[in-house]
Design a protein around this motif. Sequence first.
Motif, short mmCIF file in Angstrom:
data_model
loop_
_atom_site.label_atom_id
_atom_site.label_comp_id
_atom_site.label_asym_id
_atom_site.label_seq_id
_atom_site.Cartn_x
_atom_site.Cartn_y
_atom_site.Cartn_z
N GLY A 48 0.79 -1.22 0.00
CA GLY A 48 0.00 0.00 0.00
C GLY A 48 0.82 1.26 0.00
N ASN A 49 2.07 1.21 -0.49
CA ASN A 49 2.86 2.44 -0.54
C ASN A 49 2.31 3.38 -1.62
OD1 ASN A 49 4.62 2.26 -3.14
ND2 ASN A 49 4.81 0.21 -2.23
N PRO A 50 2.60 4.66 -1.56
CA PRO A 50 2.03 5.61 -2.51
C PRO A 50 2.37 5.32 -3.97
CG PRO A 50 2.84 6.78 -0.58
CD PRO A 50 3.28 5.36 -0.44
N LEU A 51 3.56 4.79 -4.27
CA LEU A 51 3.88 4.45 -5.66
C LEU A 51 2.96 3.35 -6.17
CD1 LEU A 51 6.43 6.23 -5.38
CD2 LEU A 51 7.67 4.43 -6.61
N ALA A 52 2.73 2.34 -5.32
CA ALA A 52 1.83 1.26 -5.70
C ALA A 52 0.43 1.80 -5.94
CB ALA A 52 1.82 0.19 -4.62
N ALA A 53 -0.02 2.69 -5.06
CA ALA A 53 -1.35 3.27 -5.22
C ALA A 53 -1.46 4.04 -6.54
CB ALA A 53 -1.67 4.18 -4.04
N ALA A 54 -0.41 4.76 -6.88
CA ALA A 54 -0.41 5.52 -8.15
C ALA A 54 -0.50 4.58 -9.34
CB ALA A 54 0.84 6.38 -8.24
N ALA A 55 0.29 3.50 -9.30
CA ALA A 55 0.24 2.52 -10.39
C ALA A 55 -1.13 1.86 -10.47
CB ALA A 55 1.32 1.46 -10.18
#
Length: 442
Positions: free
Chosen positions: A320-327
């Motif tokens: 659930g890190n922000p990069l994953a959320a963006a992807a």
Amino acid sequence: MTEIGEVIELNRFDETSQVDDPDLARALARRKATFGASSVLFYDKPIHMASASGSWMQAADGTRYLDLYNNVPCIGHSHPAVAEAIGRQAAVLNTNTRYLVDIVHDYAERLLAEYPAGLDNVVLTCTGSESNDLALRMAEAFTGKRGVIVTDLAYHGNSASTTAISPGSRSDRSVPAHVRTVAPPEAFRSGDNDPGGSFAARVRGAIASLEAEGHGCAAIIVDTIFSSDGVYAGPPGLVDGAVAAVHEAGGLYIADEVQPGFARTGDAMWGFARHGAMPDMVTMGKPMGNGFPMSGVVSRPDVLTAFCEMHAGYFNTFGGNPLAAAAGLAVLDTIRSEGLLENARAAGKTMMEGLRAMQGSGSAIGDVRGAGCFLGVEISEPGSNRPDAAMARKVINGLKERGVLVGATGPHGNVLKIRPPLCFGEAEALVFFGAMEQVLAL
């Protein structure tokens, strides 16, 4: 006929083979020196891959390959929306979920909006193995039982607990005492007119066995297109009787959507929607970030609450890190904006019709089945339903030599596994058909 223990090896590169290409030989030497015995490469002659875009991949020598193999880049290789979203977020913030971060909440809300009411909570992880591992722990905490039911060649991950429920990843198909395997709902070779009913009967037998030995039934976990077992997508309602039996026994239904999820079947966002049974938990992985490592478990709130009360919650540094959320947001946006669910349905129909047109009394194609951009093509001895693994290997490598990548699956390794990106179009289908006709004619 290929024995089940040999299926994993069916399309594996033989490292004792001589490689004439000096560039490829150097790349193989680097791989062997660093990865050692864990190195697994496919095809009689491995591919040194350099780049990819859309439905196509390109090798270091410039050869282009039409990718009908990988379900990871579900919206297309190197999709600019995902690349841009990851780059933009990386320049702003990337941290763990101990903080309140808007883009992570945005993603969770958008993802849960794709689910039916009742599946209202999500836990974000990094891999499908982690998701299935967590789902098993949640099922045990909620039910107080430990027994798990899976299909004969199921693959659900590579952690200790998920390897235990993945007989398809073990050459001897062994499972521990708390796990029961059942044959999938297959009809082509068995001639079963009610594969769903027979599947339910086998599950009831597995429940009785687990209860007799004191394990009880905590869960059945099913890849809802049975990809490792040979690809069985229909008829709709295939798993409903089995799930009802598990629920009657106090167990939970875990739908593993790593393979059929994110619009791949062309019918709905999730493979379980092809059937009527409502999951208690859904696990996701590979396609979720179009190649960026992310995964998750969507759950009934009461199941998650029971687990958290027993285990003091769950934390994953990178989940659930922000990069994953963006992807993940870019994937959901693109599926909708580019009409990829509808395209998967249309592409599947085109491929199904084209492949069935190649069937006939002298054809090696015994059966064509599946849904959307996930098809299984049974390679059999002409005029019979006897599996022909040697011909399947010939077809796989023959297609590769003609610039088309497919895989193999099933208990005999004779089922071609066809999973193009959801952006796959008619022009690509014609390339595939042309290559397939050439290989079958050899």
